[in-house]
Design a protein around this motif. Structure first.
Motif, PDB file in Angstrom:
ATOM      1  N   LEU A  85       0.711  -1.305   0.002  1.00 34.58           N
ATOM      2  CA  LEU A  85      -0.131  -0.129   0.140  1.00 34.58           C
ATOM      3  C   LEU A  85       0.857   1.337   0.111  1.00 34.58           C
ATOM      4  CD1 LEU A  85      -3.023  -0.917   2.645  1.00 34.58           C
ATOM      5  CD2 LEU A  85      -3.002  -0.519   0.057  1.00 34.58           C
ATOM      6  N   MET A  86       2.152   1.342   0.619  1.00 35.74           N
ATOM      7  CA  MET A  86       2.897   2.557   0.530  1.00 35.74           C
ATOM      8  C   MET A  86       3.192   2.636  -0.576  1.00 35.74           C
ATOM      9  SD  MET A  86       4.937   2.248   4.182  1.00 35.74           S
ATOM     10  CE  MET A  86       4.242   2.463   5.933  1.00 35.74           C
ATOM     11  N   MET A  87       3.873   1.641  -1.446  1.00 32.77           N
ATOM     12  CA  MET A  87       4.259   1.884  -2.769  1.00 32.77           C
ATOM     13  C   MET A  87       2.980   2.266  -3.705  1.00 32.77           C
ATOM     14  SD  MET A  87       6.744   1.150  -5.014  1.00 32.77           S
ATOM     15  CE  MET A  87       6.587   2.583  -5.574  1.00 32.77           C
ATOM     16  N   ALA A  88       1.772   1.875  -3.716  1.00 28.09           N
ATOM     17  CA  ALA A  88       0.742   2.443  -4.262  1.00 28.09           C
ATOM     18  C   ALA A  88       0.445   3.712  -3.956  1.00 28.09           C
ATOM     19  CB  ALA A  88      -0.455   1.591  -3.874  1.00 28.09           C
ATOM     20  N   ILE A  89       0.580   4.272  -2.735  1.00 26.72           N
ATOM     21  CA  ILE A  89       0.430   5.893  -2.243  1.00 26.72           C
ATOM     22  C   ILE A  89       1.389   6.686  -2.932  1.00 26.72           C
ATOM     23  CG2 ILE A  89       0.603   7.250  -0.424  1.00 26.72           C
ATOM     24  CD1 ILE A  89      -0.506   5.103   1.482  1.00 26.72           C
ATOM     25  N   ALA A  90       2.717   5.996  -3.148  1.00 28.82           N
ATOM     26  CA  ALA A  90       3.733   6.873  -3.819  1.00 28.82           C
ATOM     27  C   ALA A  90       3.383   6.954  -5.327  1.00 28.82           C
ATOM     28  CB  ALA A  90       4.897   6.244  -3.741  1.00 28.82           C
ATOM     29  N   ILE A  91       2.840   5.894  -5.881  1.00 31.85           N
ATOM     30  CA  ILE A  91       2.379   6.080  -7.370  1.00 31.85           C
ATOM     31  C   ILE A  91       1.246   6.845  -7.442  1.00 31.85           C
ATOM     32  CG2 ILE A  91       1.173   4.736  -9.174  1.00 31.85           C
ATOM     33  CD1 ILE A  91       2.838   2.200  -7.996  1.00 31.85           C
ATOM     34  N   GLU A  92       0.210   6.812  -6.523  1.00 32.25           N
ATOM     35  CA  GLU A  92      -0.979   8.015  -6.661  1.00 32.25           C
ATOM     36  C   GLU A  92      -0.512   9.305  -6.285  1.00 32.25           C
ATOM     37  OE1 GLU A  92      -4.130   6.541  -4.323  1.00 32.25           O
ATOM     38  OE2 GLU A  92      -3.573   4.515  -4.638  1.00 32.25           O
ATOM     39  N   GLN A  93       0.300   9.583  -5.296  1.00 34.98           N
ATOM     40  CA  GLN A  93       0.650  10.745  -4.898  1.00 34.98           C
ATOM     41  C   GLN A  93       1.362  11.713  -6.013  1.00 34.98           C
ATOM     42  OE1 GLN A  93       2.931  10.932  -1.214  1.00 34.98           O
ATOM     43  NE2 GLN A  93       3.277  13.062  -1.475  1.00 34.98           N
ATOM     44  N   TRP A  94       2.303  10.856  -6.772  1.00 39.58           N
ATOM     45  CA  TRP A  94       2.917  11.548  -7.908  1.00 39.58           C
ATOM     46  C   TRP A  94       2.467  11.436  -9.311  1.00 39.58           C
ATOM     47  CZ3 TRP A  94       6.017  15.183  -6.346  1.00 39.58           C
ATOM     48  CH2 TRP A  94       6.382  15.010  -4.905  1.00 39.58           C
ATOM     49  N   ASN A  95       1.028  11.165  -9.292  1.00 39.44           N
ATOM     50  CA  ASN A  95       0.233  10.723 -10.526  1.00 39.44           C
ATOM     51  C   ASN A  95       1.017   9.788 -11.494  1.00 39.44           C
ATOM     52  OD1 ASN A  95      -2.390  11.707 -10.849  1.00 39.44           O
ATOM     53  ND2 ASN A  95      -1.656  13.730 -11.862  1.00 39.44           N
ATOM     54  N   LEU A  96       1.781   9.007 -11.204  1.00 37.86           N
ATOM     55  CA  LEU A  96       2.316   7.973 -12.166  1.00 37.86           C
ATOM     56  C   LEU A  96       1.356   7.208 -12.675  1.00 37.86           C
ATOM     57  CD1 LEU A  96       4.742   6.739 -13.383  1.00 37.86           C
ATOM     58  CD2 LEU A  96       5.172   5.210 -11.356  1.00 37.86           C
ATOM     59  N   HIS A  97       0.350   6.806 -11.786  1.00 37.22           N
ATOM     60  CA  HIS A  97      -0.662   5.888 -12.539  1.00 37.22           C
ATOM     61  C   HIS A  97      -1.544   6.452 -13.619  1.00 37.22           C
ATOM     62  CE1 HIS A  97      -2.634   8.482  -9.780  1.00 37.22           C
ATOM     63  NE2 HIS A  97      -3.799   7.526  -9.607  1.00 37.22           N
ATOM     64  N   ARG A  98      -1.843   7.902 -13.437  1.00 31.65           N
ATOM     65  CA  ARG A  98      -2.440   8.575 -14.528  1.00 31.65           C
ATOM     66  C   ARG A  98      -1.804   8.731 -15.817  1.00 31.65           C
ATOM     67  NH1 ARG A  98      -6.809  11.630 -14.726  1.00 31.65           N
ATOM     68  NH2 ARG A  98      -7.158  13.413 -16.316  1.00 31.65           N
ATOM     69  N   ARG A  99      -0.532   8.771 -15.710  1.00 29.42           N
ATOM     70  CA  ARG A  99       0.269   9.133 -16.720  1.00 29.42           C
ATOM     71  C   ARG A  99       0.411   7.827 -17.432  1.00 29.42           C
ATOM     72  NH1 ARG A  99       4.269  12.446 -18.606  1.00 29.42           N
ATOM     73  NH2 ARG A  99       4.179  13.759 -16.537  1.00 29.42           N
ATOM     74  N   ILE A 100       0.610   6.667 -16.951  1.00 28.51           N
ATOM     75  CA  ILE A 100       0.660   5.206 -17.554  1.00 28.51           C
ATOM     76  C   ILE A 100      -0.676   4.982 -18.432  1.00 28.51           C
ATOM     77  CG2 ILE A 100       0.643   2.995 -17.088  1.00 28.51           C
ATOM     78  CD1 ILE A 100       2.684   3.292 -14.772  1.00 28.51           C
ATOM     79  N   ALA A 101      -1.925   5.531 -17.581  1.00 33.09           N
ATOM     80  CA  ALA A 101      -3.115   4.983 -18.241  1.00 33.09           C
ATOM     81  C   ALA A 101      -3.334   5.856 -19.373  1.00 33.09           C
ATOM     82  CB  ALA A 101      -4.203   5.469 -17.272  1.00 33.09           C
ATOM     83  N   LEU A 102      -2.904   7.338 -19.526  1.00 32.31           N
ATOM     84  CA  LEU A 102      -3.331   7.883 -20.767  1.00 32.31           C
ATOM     85  C   LEU A 102      -2.056   7.690 -21.929  1.00 32.31           C
ATOM     86  CD1 LEU A 102      -3.827  11.429 -18.941  1.00 32.31           C
ATOM     87  CD2 LEU A 102      -5.633  10.095 -20.249  1.00 32.31           C
ATOM     88  N   ALA A 103      -0.842   7.267 -21.460  1.00 33.83           N
ATOM     89  CA  ALA A 103      -0.103   6.830 -22.258  1.00 33.83           C
ATOM     90  C   ALA A 103      -0.432   5.639 -23.120  1.00 33.83           C
ATOM     91  CB  ALA A 103       1.381   6.546 -21.718  1.00 33.83           C
ATOM     92  N   VAL A 104      -1.120   4.797 -22.541  1.00 32.43           N
ATOM     93  CA  VAL A 104      -1.573   3.502 -23.021  1.00 32.43           C
ATOM     94  C   VAL A 104      -2.928   3.681 -23.794  1.00 32.43           C
ATOM     95  CG1 VAL A 104      -2.649   1.153 -22.508  1.00 32.43           C
ATOM     96  CG2 VAL A 104      -0.556   2.006 -21.127  1.00 32.43           C
ATOM     97  N   LEU A 105      -3.661   4.385 -23.374  1.00 29.43           N
ATOM     98  CA  LEU A 105      -4.877   4.815 -24.013  1.00 29.43           C
ATOM     99  C   LEU A 105      -4.566   5.552 -25.440  1.00 29.43           C
ATOM    100  CD1 LEU A 105      -7.296   6.153 -21.288  1.00 29.43           C
ATOM    101  CD2 LEU A 105      -7.268   3.931 -22.452  1.00 29.43           C
ATOM    102  N   MET A 106      -3.653   6.307 -25.501  1.00 31.18           N
ATOM    103  CA  MET A 106      -3.135   6.850 -26.695  1.00 31.18           C
ATOM    104  C   MET A 106      -2.534   6.022 -27.744  1.00 31.18           C
ATOM    105  SD  MET A 106      -1.481  10.630 -25.761  1.00 31.18           S
ATOM    106  CE  MET A 106       0.092  10.007 -25.279  1.00 31.18           C
ATOM    107  N   VAL A 107      -2.114   4.946 -27.441  1.00 33.55           N
ATOM    108  CA  VAL A 107      -1.944   3.921 -28.427  1.00 33.55           C
ATOM    109  C   VAL A 107      -2.761   2.791 -28.618  1.00 33.55           C
ATOM    110  CG1 VAL A 107       0.620   4.307 -27.862  1.00 33.55           C
ATOM    111  CG2 VAL A 107      -0.620   2.312 -26.650  1.00 33.55           C
ATOM    112  N   CYS A 108      -4.048   2.748 -27.931  1.00 34.43           N
ATOM    113  CA  CYS A 108      -5.193   1.980 -28.106  1.00 34.43           C
ATOM    114  C   CYS A 108      -6.059   1.930 -29.275  1.00 34.43           C
ATOM    115  CB  CYS A 108      -5.774   1.715 -26.697  1.00 34.43           C
ATOM    116  SG  CYS A 108      -4.923   0.662 -25.509  1.00 34.43           S
ATOM    117  N   GLY A 109      -5.894   3.177 -29.940  1.00 37.95           N
ATOM    118  CA  GLY A 109      -6.837   3.433 -30.949  1.00 37.95           C
ATOM    119  C   GLY A 109      -8.006   4.177 -30.322  1.00 37.95           C
TER     120      GLY A 109
END
Length: 631
Positions: A85-109
């Motif tokens: 959970l601490m690792m997950a909090i770090a990912i959420e706090q620095w918005n890494l999960h949103r960057r990964i999500a949008l990057a993948v969506l841009m290549v999905c069509g």
């Protein structure tokens, strides 16, 4: 509130004869088990508070010492959960999960079918590592932005085609409009309307849907409109889309919620029932004996999750998008190979691409903190995977049994409290363009952020579950339940698994999946021992299917969040989710009887499961399903 008080008071009183007549440790523990089960299922008290009852009742009834019960609340599995959970909090706090999500969506069509698959894949992947709730809450606003933009563009086009410019009053209610509190729907003289209230509670707007006429009136004039029955619809994130995008919006809302649930089953830290499974195995057979660790669990569950995710995607397309026969013919044209509800999607695809790209651009360039978190996340995943690979791995560098999956989790968490969130500004590390005065930088993680975002209630719930399971073991209740269930021995093993997974799957629709796993898994482990069945053969599919809660908004937080956007009704979720539940039950049974048999040797009773039950080792081959021959 009155209902909850009645349940809290009456449940112990109704069950009291049980411990008065049968004055032994088995009946005492059964009494506590029934009380906690009722409180959890009915949610008469907060679920974490119910999990604290063993700390009080076990010592008072002589089942376990207080110090022994307390140890259950911070077992190795709880520590693994906290580290993850601490690792997950770090990912959420620095918005890494949103960057990964949008990057993948841009290549999905940008075609709806592929865009929906992109949403599902990203959500499932993220939910393997961070909270299903946080993943859903992050992904749904992205889907909402796409849908609202498409709907607004279509409304503008319709207004242009009609050569009548739209007025502010004809715009449908959005999530960020001036009237966000709630909507009141009703009928006055057979004309549908919507009444919305603004933040100060004084102004009202009445949308006459048939004539697109909007009028404003004061609170005193409310009785002029509410002449007929009124329904209050409370949706915190509610928004409206054009009717042409209604099916697409339902598909996008459901695909995110469902993929969050499915993705949570793919890794050991993806959802708490997986950790309950490990805790039960650790308590009964010893952490160093049973074969379940981070890697072995992922080897078994990840392929199953991927295939079932694809099945859910196909099912949602059948209901809402391309594969729905209602959408094959529009205006006399065949659209069975099109992307969604209409044949020409070229302009819409450009809009979708623009919206996703704009959302990604808003994030700016990669920051030092994002790169640092990503590096630590990859390192943690590699440490989990390569700790123990069939007896080999870096864990063998230490004495046997001393290092578990919680060790790297806490190690990386501690490092994140020490690593700076900005590039160090000393010597050669200081960038040329850095004008800040030299000094220390804030760390990636800080305790206030962890304290605020870490779900301590889940930690208590896990601990309470482990304490309850240990109490059942010490008191002999588990063995007694297993003996009563031994009458099922006349059934084929695969039939028992099918029945148990079906019961668990539909139970979890009405209460917490963690609570259901906590109640059922120790009982199922006892059943497996009594009928000489490999415990993993019964526990693995039940653990996975307990997360397959697709039918109701109350079943799981991702469902509730998706429902709050106002695009779905309970019949929508129930009809689509019921079929997906059925497919999930069938799928986990097929998977455990084919792939599971090959991975864990489920057709043999293992030596590590010899728990006061040596007679089972005489029958190493159990009665398996016909699927065994396919493995």
């Amino acid at each position: 509130m009155f209902r909850d008080i009645l349940i809290v008071l009456l449940t112990p009183l109704v069950c009291l004869p049980m411990i008065i007549v049968l004055q032994d440790s088995v009946s005492y523990c059964g009494y506590i088990l029934i009380i906690m089960a009722v409180y959890w299922v009915m949610e008469a008290m907060p679920i974490p508070v119910t999990a604290l009852l063993p700390l009080v009742l076990f010592p008072l009834m002589g089942i376990m010492k207080a110090e022994d019960v307390s140890l259950m609340y911070m077992k190795d599995t709880n520590v693994l959960f906290i580290g993850g959970l601490m690792m997950a909090i770090a990912i959420e706090q620095w918005n890494l999960h949103r960057r990964i999500a949008l990057a993948v969506l841009m290549v999905c069509g940008s075609k709806p079918r592929w865009l929906m698959l992109g949403f599902m894949c990203v959500t499932a992947f993220l939910s393997m590592w961070i909270s299903n709730t946080a993943t859903t809450a992050m992904m749904l606003p992205i889907a909402q932005a796409v849908l609202v933009t498409l709907s607004d563009r279509l409304e503008e086009k319709k207004a242009e085609d009609a050569s009548a410019p739209s007025t502010p009053g004809t715009k449908k209610k959005r999530a960020n409009d001036d009237f966000p509190d709630y909507a009141i729907q009703g009928h006055d003289a057979d004309i549908p309307y919507v009444v919305t209230r603004n933040n100060d509670g004084i102004e009202y707007a009445v949308d006459d849907i048939q004539s697109n006429h909007v009028s404003a009136y004061s609170k005193q004039d409310e009785s002029q409109v509410l002449a007929e029955e009124v329904v209050v619809v409370e949706h915190e994130n509610a928004f409206e889309v054009d009717e042409d995008y209604r099916l697409m919006s339902k598909a996008f809302m459901l695909c995110v919620a469902y993929s969050a649930n499915i993705g949570g089953t793919a890794s050991l830290i993806g959802t708490t029932p997986n950790l309950v499974l490990v805790g039960v195995l650790d308590d009964r057979y010893g952490a160093e004996n049973h074969p379940i660790n981070f890697l072995s669990f992922m080897v078994y569950s990840l392929p199953a999750a991927i295939i079932f995710l694809f099945a859910a995607w196909v099912w949602l397309m059948c209901v809402y998008l391309d594969f729905n026969p209602k959408n094959w013919w529009i205006d006399g044209k065949c659209c069975c190979l099109s992307c969604s509800c209409k044949c020409n999607k070229t302009e819409e695809e450009k809009i979708v691409e623009k919206v996703i790209k704009e959302e990604y651009v808003k994030l700016g360039d990669w920051t030092y903190a994002e790169i640092t978190v990503l590096v630590h996340f990859v390192c943690l995943a590699l440490l989990w995977i390569f700790r123990d690979i069939s007896g080999f791995g870096w864990g063998n560098l230490f004495p046997e049994g001393y290092v578990t999956d919680s060790t790297p989790a806490i190690t990386i968490a501690v490092v994140l409290f020490c690593v700076p969130s900005a590039c160090p500004s000393f010597f050669c590390c200081r960038p040329v363009e850095d004008d800040d005065p030299p000094g220390s930088k804030p760390s990636i993680l800080n305790w206030p952020a962890v304290h605020k975002n870490l779900p301590w209630g889940l930690v208590l719930l896990l601990g309470g579950g482990y304490a309850l399971a240990e109490g059942c073991e010490v008191s002999g209740l588990s063995q007694w339940i297993g003996e009563q269930l031994a009458v099922l021995d006349y059934l084929e093993d695969w039939v028992i698994v099918l029945v148990c997974t079906t019961v668990v799957c539909f139970f979890t629709e009405v209460t917490s999946n963690t609570a259901i796993a906590t109640i059922f898994l120790p009982i199922l482990a006892s059943l497996a021992e009594q009928i000489c069945m490999n415990p993993l053969y019964l526990l693995m599919p039940c653990t996975i299917v307990v997360t397959y809660a697709f039918m109701l908004p109350v079943a799981t937080p991702p469902n509730a969040i998706a429902f709050s956007y106002g695009q779905l009704t309970i019949p929508d979720m129930a009809s689509v989710g019921f079929m997906l539940n059925c497919v999930g039950i069938i799928w986990v049974n097929v998977w455990v009887n084919t792939y599971g048999v090959g991975v864990f040797d489920l057709d043999e009773y293992p030596e590590w499961a010899m728990y006061e039950n040596a007679t089972c080792l005489d029958n190493v081959t159990t009665t398996m399903a016909p699927f065994t021959t396919l493995a």
